[in-house]
Enzyme design. Structure first.
Site, PDB file in Angstrom:
ATOM      1  N   GLU A  72      -1.759  -7.896   4.225  1.00 49.20           N
ATOM      2  CA  GLU A  72      -2.419  -6.790   5.059  1.00 49.20           C
ATOM      3  C   GLU A  72      -1.779  -6.664   6.572  1.00 49.20           C
ATOM      4  O   GLU A  72      -1.663  -7.825   7.252  1.00 49.20           O
ATOM      5  CB  GLU A  72      -3.910  -7.343   5.332  1.00 49.20           C
ATOM      6  CG  GLU A  72      -4.730  -7.377   4.008  1.00 49.20           C
ATOM      7  CD  GLU A  72      -5.410  -6.141   3.803  1.00 49.20           C
ATOM      8  OE1 GLU A  72      -5.001  -4.996   4.356  1.00 49.20           O
ATOM      9  OE2 GLU A  72      -6.242  -6.053   2.644  1.00 49.20           O
ATOM     10  N   ASP A  90      -3.620   2.992   1.281  1.00 45.91           N
ATOM     11  CA  ASP A  90      -2.881   2.305   2.143  1.00 45.91           C
ATOM     12  C   ASP A  90      -1.583   1.618   1.369  1.00 45.91           C
ATOM     13  O   ASP A  90      -1.580   1.705   0.359  1.00 45.91           O
ATOM     14  CB  ASP A  90      -3.929   1.017   2.530  1.00 45.91           C
ATOM     15  CG  ASP A  90      -4.376   0.179   1.674  1.00 45.91           C
ATOM     16  OD1 ASP A  90      -5.108   0.714   0.460  1.00 45.91           O
ATOM     17  OD2 ASP A  90      -4.207  -1.065   1.762  1.00 45.91           O
TER      18      ASP A  90
END
Length: 194
Positions: free
Chosen positions: A126, A175
């Site tokens: 992430e 994303d």
């Protein structure tokens, strides 16, 4: 974009932990299916609250300690159990929440090249970011250094199998988003390999 050499990381295959990363234990993981080969890296972006940076909210989410009274959005995700193997904040600080030997809960419903349950065979990374803002150069540099470390240590992973969350869950996720510079990221990986 300027290139600087970030910290060099080393992966311990026995423990699944990376030296140079801050270790924060997440309870949100389980064992990978027996005999599973790790061969995909999934790049994500996350910001909490959405489109805002800073604070420890991502860490709090991954450790089930998010204070739902801080922001109205946090009430919507109060019952979500989520983790990623790694998290790189806007300052390039690398944190590891789950051993790479274990299955982190980052991909959700997902499919890669006809294989479902991408959490089973992937490593999740992430980045603190979102669709609407460019990422920081230091984040790319740390990401490339970490990627090089993982590819060097885990022979089943190649640069061909590094994908965004949007690739494995296109109906649900966008994303790391349009602001993520894949070309620059891959250039940096090549520099580590040369």
């Amino acid at each position: 974009m300027e290139h600087v050499n970030p910290k060099t990381f080393e992966h311990d295959n026995e423990s699944g932990f990376v030296s140079g990363a801050t270790q924060i234990s997440s309870p949100n993981f389980d064992a990978r299916p027996s005999g599973t080969e790790i061969d995909v890296i999934v790049i994500h972006a996350i910001s909490l609250p959405p489109n805002k940076f800073g604070g420890n909210y991502v860490e709090d989410l991954f450790t089930n300690q998010l204070d739902i009274d801080v922001d109205p959005f946090f009430r919507k995700i109060a019952n979500i159990r989520l983790s990623s193997h790694f998290y790189i904040n806007r300052n390039g600080h690398l944190k590891q929440f789950v051993s790479t030997n274990d299955r982190a809960w980052h991909a959700g419903l997902s499919n890669y090249n006809g294989r479902e349950k991408v959490n089973d065979f992937s490593i999740g990374i992430e980045l603190e970011g979102c669709d609407d803002f460019p990422f920081e150069i230091i984040q790319y540099q740390v990401l490339a250094s970490l990627t090089h470390c993982l590819i060097s240590a885990i022979s089943s992973i190649s640069t061909y199998d590094i994908v965004g969350h949007s690739v494995i869950a296109p109906d649900r996720k966008t994303d790391p988003g349009p602001c993520f510079n894949w070309y620059y990221y891959r250039q940096l990986i090549q520099k580590f390999n040369s």
